[in-house]
Every structure is written in C-alpha cells, then in structure tokens.
Design a protein around this motif. Structure first.
Motif, PDB file in Angstrom:
ATOM      1  N   SER A   1      -1.629 -63.267  25.682  1.00 58.30           N
ATOM      2  CA  SER A   1      -2.229 -62.224  24.859  1.00 58.30           C
ATOM      3  C   SER A   1      -1.210 -61.706  23.858  1.00 58.30           C
ATOM      4  O   SER A   1      -1.515 -61.502  22.673  1.00 58.30           O
ATOM      5  CB  SER A   1      -2.740 -61.081  25.744  1.00 58.30           C
ATOM      6  OG  SER A   1      -3.378 -60.074  24.983  1.00 58.30           O
ATOM      7  N   MET A   2       0.031 -61.510  24.312  1.00 61.38           N
ATOM      8  CA  MET A   2       1.092 -61.046  23.413  1.00 61.38           C
ATOM      9  C   MET A   2       1.421 -62.104  22.361  1.00 61.38           C
ATOM     10  O   MET A   2       1.605 -61.783  21.180  1.00 61.38           O
ATOM     11  CB  MET A   2       2.336 -60.696  24.223  1.00 61.38           C
ATOM     12  CG  MET A   2       2.160 -59.566  25.215  1.00 61.38           C
ATOM     13  SD  MET A   2       3.665 -59.266  26.195  1.00 61.38           S
ATOM     14  CE  MET A   2       2.987 -58.299  27.554  1.00 61.38           C
ATOM     15  N   ALA A   3       1.518 -63.367  22.790  1.00 57.39           N
ATOM     16  CA  ALA A   3       1.851 -64.445  21.861  1.00 57.39           C
ATOM     17  C   ALA A   3       0.754 -64.617  20.814  1.00 57.39           C
ATOM     18  O   ALA A   3       1.036 -64.812  19.620  1.00 57.39           O
ATOM     19  CB  ALA A   3       2.057 -65.749  22.632  1.00 57.39           C
ATOM     20  N   ARG A   4      -0.493 -64.554  21.230  1.00 57.26           N
ATOM     21  CA  ARG A   4      -1.607 -64.690  20.288  1.00 57.26           C
ATOM     22  C   ARG A   4      -1.625 -63.527  19.307  1.00 57.26           C
ATOM     23  O   ARG A   4      -1.936 -63.702  18.128  1.00 57.26           O
ATOM     24  CB  ARG A   4      -2.920 -64.777  21.064  1.00 57.26           C
ATOM     25  CG  ARG A   4      -3.127 -66.131  21.742  1.00 57.26           C
ATOM     26  CD  ARG A   4      -4.223 -66.113  22.780  1.00 57.26           C
ATOM     27  NE  ARG A   4      -4.638 -67.463  23.162  1.00 57.26           N
ATOM     28  CZ  ARG A   4      -5.368 -67.749  24.230  1.00 57.26           C
ATOM     29  NH1 ARG A   4      -5.762 -66.765  25.052  1.00 57.26           N
ATOM     30  NH2 ARG A   4      -5.707 -69.002  24.488  1.00 57.26           N
ATOM     31  N   GLU A   5      -1.266 -62.337  19.791  1.00 58.16           N
ATOM     32  CA  GLU A   5      -1.200 -61.185  18.902  1.00 58.16           C
ATOM     33  C   GLU A   5      -0.103 -61.377  17.859  1.00 58.16           C
ATOM     34  O   GLU A   5      -0.296 -61.096  16.669  1.00 58.16           O
ATOM     35  CB  GLU A   5      -0.947 -59.911  19.703  1.00 58.16           C
ATOM     36  CG  GLU A   5      -0.852 -58.654  18.856  1.00 58.16           C
ATOM     37  CD  GLU A   5      -0.534 -57.419  19.671  1.00 58.16           C
ATOM     38  OE1 GLU A   5      -1.029 -56.334  19.322  1.00 58.16           O
ATOM     39  OE2 GLU A   5       0.222 -57.533  20.662  1.00 58.16           O
ATOM     40  N   LEU A   6       1.056 -61.867  18.290  1.00 64.24           N
ATOM     41  CA  LEU A   6       2.153 -62.124  17.352  1.00 64.24           C
ATOM     42  C   LEU A   6       1.748 -63.159  16.310  1.00 64.24           C
ATOM     43  O   LEU A   6       2.063 -63.028  15.122  1.00 64.24           O
ATOM     44  CB  LEU A   6       3.388 -62.599  18.111  1.00 64.24           C
ATOM     45  CG  LEU A   6       4.111 -61.553  18.970  1.00 64.24           C
ATOM     46  CD1 LEU A   6       5.160 -62.218  19.849  1.00 64.24           C
ATOM     47  CD2 LEU A   6       4.759 -60.487  18.099  1.00 64.24           C
ATOM     48  N   ALA A   7       1.015 -64.184  16.750  1.00 66.62           N
ATOM     49  CA  ALA A   7       0.557 -65.205  15.806  1.00 66.62           C
ATOM     50  C   ALA A   7      -0.462 -64.631  14.828  1.00 66.62           C
ATOM     51  O   ALA A   7      -0.453 -64.964  13.639  1.00 66.62           O
ATOM     52  CB  ALA A   7      -0.040 -66.386  16.568  1.00 66.62           C
ATOM     53  N   ASP A   8      -1.349 -63.759  15.333  1.00 63.62           N
ATOM     54  CA  ASP A   8      -2.384 -63.175  14.477  1.00 63.62           C
ATOM     55  C   ASP A   8      -1.797 -62.250  13.415  1.00 63.62           C
ATOM     56  O   ASP A   8      -2.282 -62.179  12.288  1.00 63.62           O
ATOM     57  CB  ASP A   8      -3.398 -62.395  15.319  1.00 63.62           C
ATOM     58  CG  ASP A   8      -4.309 -63.307  16.129  1.00 63.62           C
ATOM     59  OD1 ASP A   8      -4.361 -64.513  15.815  1.00 63.62           O
ATOM     60  OD2 ASP A   8      -4.962 -62.809  17.065  1.00 63.62           O
ATOM     61  N   THR A   9      -0.751 -61.526  13.787  1.00 66.06           N
ATOM     62  CA  THR A   9      -0.186 -60.539  12.861  1.00 66.06           C
ATOM     63  C   THR A   9       0.916 -61.120  11.977  1.00 66.06           C
ATOM     64  O   THR A   9       1.320 -60.470  11.011  1.00 66.06           O
ATOM     65  CB  THR A   9       0.411 -59.353  13.633  1.00 66.06           C
ATOM     66  OG1 THR A   9       1.452 -59.837  14.493  1.00 66.06           O
ATOM     67  CG2 THR A   9      -0.656 -58.641  14.468  1.00 66.06           C
ATOM     68  N   ALA A  10       1.385 -62.329  12.338  1.00 67.63           N
ATOM     69  CA  ALA A  10       2.522 -62.930  11.631  1.00 67.63           C
ATOM     70  C   ALA A  10       3.712 -61.974  11.655  1.00 67.63           C
ATOM     71  O   ALA A  10       4.506 -61.892  10.727  1.00 67.63           O
ATOM     72  CB  ALA A  10       2.160 -63.283  10.198  1.00 67.63           C
ATOM     73  N   GLU A  11       3.822 -61.229  12.758  1.00 63.13           N
ATOM     74  CA  GLU A  11       4.881 -60.229  12.904  1.00 63.13           C
ATOM     75  C   GLU A  11       6.242 -60.903  13.057  1.00 63.13           C
ATOM     76  O   GLU A  11       6.395 -61.884  13.791  1.00 63.13           O
ATOM     77  CB  GLU A  11       4.580 -59.376  14.142  1.00 63.13           C
ATOM     78  CG  GLU A  11       5.603 -58.302  14.444  1.00 63.13           C
ATOM     79  CD  GLU A  11       5.253 -57.529  15.705  1.00 63.13           C
ATOM     80  OE1 GLU A  11       6.156 -56.902  16.272  1.00 63.13           O
ATOM     81  OE2 GLU A  11       4.064 -57.555  16.103  1.00 63.13           O
ATOM     82  N   SER A  12       7.236 -60.398  12.370  1.00 63.60           N
ATOM     83  CA  SER A  12       8.589 -60.901  12.531  1.00 63.60           C
ATOM     84  C   SER A  12       9.062 -60.576  13.939  1.00 63.60           C
ATOM     85  O   SER A  12       8.943 -59.434  14.405  1.00 63.60           O
ATOM     86  CB  SER A  12       9.527 -60.250  11.506  1.00 63.60           C
ATOM     87  OG  SER A  12      10.857 -60.673  11.706  1.00 63.60           O
ATOM     88  N   THR A  13       9.602 -61.579  14.629  1.00 61.52           N
ATOM     89  CA  THR A  13       9.911 -61.355  16.031  1.00 61.52           C
ATOM     90  C   THR A  13      11.124 -62.154  16.467  1.00 61.52           C
ATOM     91  O   THR A  13      11.581 -63.056  15.763  1.00 61.52           O
ATOM     92  CB  THR A  13       8.705 -61.734  16.911  1.00 61.52           C
ATOM     93  OG1 THR A  13       8.940 -61.339  18.248  1.00 61.52           O
ATOM     94  CG2 THR A  13       8.472 -63.248  16.874  1.00 61.52           C
ATOM     95  N   ASP A  14      11.643 -61.814  17.632  1.00 66.06           N
ATOM     96  CA  ASP A  14      12.697 -62.582  18.283  1.00 66.06           C
ATOM     97  C   ASP A  14      12.332 -62.656  19.760  1.00 66.06           C
ATOM     98  O   ASP A  14      12.632 -61.757  20.543  1.00 66.06           O
ATOM     99  CB  ASP A  14      14.049 -61.900  18.081  1.00 66.06           C
ATOM    100  CG  ASP A  14      15.212 -62.735  18.644  1.00 66.06           C
ATOM    101  OD1 ASP A  14      14.956 -63.640  19.453  1.00 66.06           O
ATOM    102  OD2 ASP A  14      16.363 -62.466  18.260  1.00 66.06           O
ATOM    103  N   VAL A  15      11.606 -63.715  20.110  1.00 70.59           N
ATOM    104  CA  VAL A  15      11.085 -63.880  21.463  1.00 70.59           C
ATOM    105  C   VAL A  15      11.526 -65.216  22.032  1.00 70.59           C
ATOM    106  O   VAL A  15      11.372 -66.265  21.385  1.00 70.59           O
ATOM    107  CB  VAL A  15       9.540 -63.816  21.492  1.00 70.59           C
ATOM    108  CG1 VAL A  15       9.010 -64.192  22.879  1.00 70.59           C
ATOM    109  CG2 VAL A  15       9.052 -62.433  21.103  1.00 70.59           C
ATOM    110  N   ILE A  16      12.088 -65.189  23.233  1.00 76.45           N
ATOM    111  CA  ILE A  16      12.301 -66.400  24.011  1.00 76.45           C
ATOM    112  C   ILE A  16      11.265 -66.360  25.135  1.00 76.45           C
ATOM    113  O   ILE A  16      11.207 -65.394  25.903  1.00 76.45           O
ATOM    114  CB  ILE A  16      13.718 -66.465  24.597  1.00 76.45           C
ATOM    115  CG1 ILE A  16      14.755 -66.486  23.469  1.00 76.45           C
ATOM    116  CG2 ILE A  16      13.878 -67.702  25.480  1.00 76.45           C
ATOM    117  CD1 ILE A  16      16.187 -66.404  23.978  1.00 76.45           C
TER     118      ILE A  16
END
Length: 359
Positions: free
Chosen positions: A143-158
């Motif tokens: 759910s978090m990953a899909r949200e990041l993809a939907d928003t194109a939010e700049s992130t640093d996630v491993i």
C-alpha cells in the motif's frame, strides 16, 4: 485500466465517504490470484461511498462462521489514493477458518461484514526508510509502495521482502516494476531457499546482521518498519538494535495475538486489589488484579477469548460486559456506539470491580 476508470467514475458520482462508525459492510467486486496460496480481494462500499485511509492500516473482517467469533484483521494492500475501493491480500493458512473460507467461497457480488480502517502502522515523516517484510507481511508495504508510485514522491526507501522461496514472494513482479519507476526506491528479495528456480539471480537465506549491514549501511539513520511472522520480526528487531537503530525509529505491525504482560514492579508500597471475573458462557471464574488486563489473565487460565493485536487496536477480543466496570484504554479497536451498548476490549481493560463477561 477499465476497472479503475469505472471505479473513479462511480466515486465521482457517489460523493461522500464511508463512516467507520456506521458503515460495516463491503461488497466484493474482484478476486485475483497473487501466488499459489495468496489471493487479493477488492471491495467497494455497497452505497458506492469512498474510502479514507492511510497506507499501512487494516480492516477487521467478521464473517460469523458457525455463529462464532472469528474476527480477522487484514491490511489494505491497495493505494490510499484509490479511494473508490480497497484491496486486501490474504494468504491461505493451514487450518485457518477465515482465510480458507475467503479463498474457497468469496466471489464477486458477495457482501461481507468489515470495519475500519484501523491501526497505526503508518509511515511517519522521515528522510529515509527501511521496509522489512516477511511472507504476507508485505501487504501494508505494498500500500505504501503503490502510494509512492502514484504520487511520484521523492523518496529514499530500501524495501527488503523475504519469503520461503521465489514462488512465495508476493507481489514480486509489481514490486520490481515500482522499483524501476520510482527513483530512490530499492527492492531486495530474499527467499530462504531458491526451490525449483535454479536461475535465481540473487542471494538466498535468512536476514542477518551481516546482510542488513550490507543492504542498508546507514540503517541507524533510517526509520525501520517491519511486518511479518513473529520469528522474522523478532530477528529483525534484534538486528536493528545491534546495528544502532533508535527505539523511536523502529515500528512493527503484528497480528500474532501475543499477550505481553508488563513486568511486575520491583516492589509495591501497597497491596494491589484483585477482582473476580466470571465468564458466563464458559462457566469459569478467575482473579484479576487491578494492574492486570482481563485478557492476559484469561489466557493464562485457559479461558477462550479470540484475540489478535493484544493492544486495543484490532477489536478481535471485543466482548459483552454484563456487569461491573473497567478502565479501558483502547487504540481505536472499538466504536463508541459499541461501548455504549456494553462492549469492551479485554486486552486493554483493567478491572475496577468484580466483572461478569459474556464469554
């Protein structure tokens, strides 16, 4: 794509949002196989209302099989930005009544009772994250990953996801696609063994201090979020501490139902009073001190009470309080109208008097 367009059109036409206090039914519109023993179920509101939830939250499903208490909590795996529907992803558990019923019986156009959203396993504001998931513990992270993809939010996630073997790695292809699309999102897949996939390109084994130190050398600077089977989370927690992750930066989600009793104080200035608690249906009596929860003592005495989170979040242990009063400090697992109707959560309730519980 066509389904999403239809859902968006329905959402715009309906207006309004589901009210957790009054809306308690979901309509299944799709069932999708993820792996050989994992399915995703997509639901809408029967009134076509929209959903408001945060990535990482869950819904509690109550099927009422054989007129028994069978509440089970399933994290939403869909993006919170898709407000017209929610998807939960369920692994078939050997001997699991609810998971097996969902896999074998739930089909589109069937309605089920569910309440939510619930839970606090929500991504806090931070510069860097480490997601650790094992098995079906991947669902809140998807759910978090899909949200990041939907928003194109700049992130640093491993994002490290572990499973028994490659065929058990849920969302394997989609997670890899997100990692390719979202800058700053790195995916690591860790099967315990490679099974029949002889061409597996990565390493295999279990999480270890050495592996995490290589995968996330700056782990002590990251917010670490973990969800999975109890042994996986215990190992992840121990390793994170050893690698310098502050307690405030470590979050985990579990529905294993482990009742954790706070350690007794080194000494007590006064004797703590005890109260008698009767479970009317089971014909059992136990003594519970004023500083103990009803559930922890019931479990130790062999009283059957379904439970999950053991911390007032999920609502699985919800019970009718026939008489007496308690000090209940819940965390969203019970609605005010249920409290007004005489229900309480034994997992986060301490007795203030003798009690009679309808169990």
């Amino acid at each position: 794509m066509a389904t999403d367009l239809l859902l968006n059109a329905v959402g715009r036409a309906s207006g309004g949002y589901c009210d957790p206090e009054t809306d308690g039914e979901l309509l299944c519109i799709d069932v999708h196989d993820e792996t050989h023993d994992v399915k995703s179920f997509t639901f809408v509101s029967p009134e076509r209302k929209q959903f408001e939830f945060s990535a990482g939250q869950y819904f509690k499903f109550e099927l009422g099989l054989d007129n028994e208490d069978d509440g089970r909590c399933y994290s939403v795996s869909s993006s919170p930005l898709r407000k017209n529907a929610i998807t939960v992803t369920v692994k078939r558990v050997p001997g699991g009544r609810v998971s097996n019923w969902l896999h074998d019986n739930l089909i589109p156009n069937m309605a089920v009772r569910a309440s939510g959203p619930l839970g606090r396993f929500i991504r806090p504001a931070a510069k860097k994250y480490l997601f650790l998931s094992g098995g079906s513990g991947i669902t809140p992270f998807m759910s978090m990953a899909r949200e990041l993809a939907d928003t194109a939010e700049s992130t640093d996630v491993i994002f490290l996801h572990a499973g028994r073997n490659p065929k058990d790695l849920i969302f394997r292809e989609e997670a890899a696609n997100i990692a390719r699309r979202v800058k700053g999102f790195r995916l690591l897949l860790l099967p315990e063994d490679i099974g029949t996939e002889r061409g597996w390109p990565g390493i295999s084994g279990r999480i270890s201090k050495e592996f995490l130190a290589l995968a996330a050398p700056d782990i002590s600077d990251r917010v670490v979020m973990c969800c999975g089977p109890a042994p996986f989370m215990a190992a992840a927690r121990k390793i994170s501490v050893e690698l310098g992750v502050p307690e405030s930066n470590y979050l985990e989600e579990s529905f294993d139902g482990v009742v954790i009793e706070a350690p007794a104080p080194a000494f007590e200035a006064v004797e703590t009073k005890s109260f008698s608690v009767q479970f009317s249906k089971q014909g059992k009596y136990i003594d519970v001190r004023a500083d103990q929860t009803v559930l922890s003592c019931a479990k130790k005495s062999g009283v059957r009470i379904p439970s999950s989170c053991a911390s007032g979040i999920c609502g699985t242990c919800k019970s009718k309080l026939v008489s007496g009063s308690v000090d209940m400090k819940h965390d969203g697992g019970i609605r005010q109208r249920e409290i007004d109707a005489g229900f309480f959560l034994p997992c986060c309730s301490r007795p203030l008097s003798d009690l009679i519980v309808e169990r």
